[in-house]
Design a protein around this motif. Structure first.
Motif, PDB file in Angstrom:
ATOM      1  N   GLU A  66       0.854  -1.194   0.000  1.00  0.00           N
ATOM      2  CA  GLU A  66       0.000   0.000   0.000  1.00  0.00           C
ATOM      3  C   GLU A  66       0.882   1.234   0.000  1.00  0.00           C
ATOM      4  O   GLU A  66       1.668   1.442   0.927  1.00  0.00           O
ATOM      5  N   GLN A  70      -4.215   6.228   3.647  1.00  0.00           N
ATOM      6  CA  GLN A  70      -4.974   5.469   4.637  1.00  0.00           C
ATOM      7  C   GLN A  70      -6.274   4.897   4.082  1.00  0.00           C
ATOM      8  O   GLN A  70      -6.712   3.819   4.486  1.00  0.00           O
ATOM      9  N   VAL A  73      -6.102   1.325   2.869  1.00  0.00           N
ATOM     10  CA  VAL A  73      -6.061   0.312   3.931  1.00  0.00           C
ATOM     11  C   VAL A  73      -7.479   0.029   4.427  1.00  0.00           C
ATOM     12  O   VAL A  73      -7.865  -1.124   4.630  1.00  0.00           O
ATOM     13  N   GLY A  77      -7.936  -3.411   2.779  1.00  0.00           N
ATOM     14  CA  GLY A  77      -7.053  -4.206   3.623  1.00  0.00           C
ATOM     15  C   GLY A  77      -7.570  -5.593   3.925  1.00  0.00           C
ATOM     16  O   GLY A  77      -6.869  -6.607   3.731  1.00  0.00           O
ATOM     17  N   LEU A  87       0.032  -8.152   3.073  1.00  0.00           N
ATOM     18  CA  LEU A  87      -0.138  -6.714   2.886  1.00  0.00           C
ATOM     19  C   LEU A  87       0.929  -5.970   3.678  1.00  0.00           C
ATOM     20  O   LEU A  87       1.069  -6.170   4.884  1.00  0.00           O
ATOM     21  N   VAL A  89       1.855  -2.252   4.796  1.00  0.00           N
ATOM     22  CA  VAL A  89       1.187  -0.960   4.952  1.00  0.00           C
ATOM     23  C   VAL A  89       2.222   0.135   5.163  1.00  0.00           C
ATOM     24  O   VAL A  89       3.016   0.066   6.101  1.00  0.00           O
ATOM     25  N   SER A  91       0.964   3.488   5.090  1.00  0.00           N
ATOM     26  CA  SER A  91       0.152   4.525   5.749  1.00  0.00           C
ATOM     27  C   SER A  91      -0.340   4.005   7.092  1.00  0.00           C
ATOM     28  O   SER A  91      -1.517   3.690   7.281  1.00  0.00           O
ATOM     29  N   THR A  92       0.586   3.938   8.060  1.00  0.00           N
ATOM     30  CA  THR A  92       0.257   3.344   9.356  1.00  0.00           C
ATOM     31  C   THR A  92      -0.793   4.138  10.116  1.00  0.00           C
ATOM     32  O   THR A  92      -1.400   3.622  11.049  1.00  0.00           O
ATOM     33  N   LEU A 104      -7.901  -6.258  10.806  1.00  0.00           N
ATOM     34  CA  LEU A 104      -6.773  -6.630   9.949  1.00  0.00           C
ATOM     35  C   LEU A 104      -5.925  -7.717  10.598  1.00  0.00           C
ATOM     36  O   LEU A 104      -5.482  -8.653   9.925  1.00  0.00           O
ATOM     37  N   VAL A 112      -0.461  -9.165   7.702  1.00  0.00           N
ATOM     38  CA  VAL A 112      -0.286  -7.724   7.554  1.00  0.00           C
ATOM     39  C   VAL A 112       1.023  -7.308   8.221  1.00  0.00           C
ATOM     40  O   VAL A 112       1.373  -7.783   9.302  1.00  0.00           O
ATOM     41  N   PHE A 114       3.814  -3.738   8.765  1.00  0.00           N
ATOM     42  CA  PHE A 114       3.867  -2.283   8.790  1.00  0.00           C
ATOM     43  C   PHE A 114       5.313  -1.840   8.631  1.00  0.00           C
ATOM     44  O   PHE A 114       6.230  -2.473   9.152  1.00  0.00           O
ATOM     45  N   ASN A 187       1.749   9.883   9.726  1.00  0.00           N
ATOM     46  CA  ASN A 187       1.822   8.438   9.913  1.00  0.00           C
ATOM     47  C   ASN A 187       2.853   8.061  10.963  1.00  0.00           C
ATOM     48  O   ASN A 187       2.740   7.013  11.605  1.00  0.00           O
TER      49      ASN A 187
END
Length: 266
Positions: A66, A70, A73, A77, A87, A89, A91-92, A104, A112, A114, A187
């Motif tokens: 991503e 956001q 997500v 997501g 996934l 991410v 855009s935390t 998620l 997922v 981050f 973020n």
């Protein structure tokens, strides 16, 4: 033993996606290859992989990155993870919605992940947190005023930003509140909160500085086991000053880890 390369689809062909996609297409991430790009704008032929819909991307890849904000997500997501696709991410800030974060983390079989993006020290904060809760965590983010303008601001606030001749505090609150009000600019607040485990315990100040040649993030934390201070200063991305130049490279580092590159600091 040879491992099948990870097939990666990018959602977003902006300041982050172009750098990440270019590196993947050039073979700069061993064990990963670019399978497609998802973007709601027509990209033409000047892209290094086919432009796909989200559904086509899920059929063609095993990892989605991503890089579009956001909203992606929130909208996609769970569908990505339910399809069995992992996934990553960027855009935390989306994870400050605790219900979304829970969904998620509970959805699978995809996993997922981050990325820390524009800030460091998160691994140390996670280690300290394992010893016990941190008593106080603060984040001060300073950016150019134009990058902090938001649709919800009234004319008085916008005028204060546009006429500032010195640093101006735009907002203060918790890591739960601030990323929702500045979805493209904070973020980092969500990343710090994810590392420390408490959205409400992280106090955030957003400062506009017309002289800010660099975007800066200052994290200060203290607890029974010690005190910690991290400061980072990044050049903003020329194409999108709301993000820092380093962010796509943080995404690439996370991609390299997911693709199984050996010998790196984790």
């Amino acid at each position: 033993m040879n491992h099948r390369p990870r097939k990666v689809a990018l959602i977003g062909w902006g300041a982050i996606g172009r750098v990440v996609g270019g590196a993947l297409a050039a073979g700069e991430v061993p064990g990963a290859e670019l399978a497609g790009i998802v973007d709601n704008r027509p990209l033409g032929d000047a892209v290094p992989a086919p432009q796909l819909t989200v559904e086509q991307a899920l059929a063609a890849c095993d990892l989605v990155v991503e890089a579009a904000g956001q909203g992606v997500v929130r909208e996609w997501g769970e569908a990505v993870l339910a399809s069995g696709t992992d996934l990553l991410v960027a855009s935390t800030g989306a994870l400050t919605d605790e219900e979304l974060a829970k969904r998620l983390l509970a959805t699978g079989p995809g996993r997922v992940y981050f990325t820390g993006g524009a800030v460091g020290g998160l691994d140390l904060l996670q280690a300290v947190r394992a010893m016990g809760p941190l008593g106080e965590v603060t984040l001060t983010t300073t950016k150019l005023p134009a990058t902090l303008e938001q649709p919800w601001m009234d004319e008085e606030t916008l005028a204060r930003l546009r006429t500032a001749t010195a640093p101006v505090e735009v907002m203060s609150g918790t890591a739960r509140d601030v990323p929702a009000r500045f979805p493209r600019s904070t973020n980092v607040a969500a990343s710090v909160a994810l590392a420390t485990g408490d959205l409400d315990a992280v106090r955030v100040r957003v400062v506009a500085d017309p002289a800010a040649a660099h975007t800066s993030h200052v994290i200060e934390a203290s607890g029974p086991h010690g005190s910690y201070r991290f400061e980072v200063r990044h050049l903003p991305d020329a194409a999108n000053p709301a993000t820092s130049q380093v962010v796509p490279y943080a995404v690439l580092r996370s991609l390299a880890a997911l693709a199984g590159r050996r010998g790196q600091i984790l």
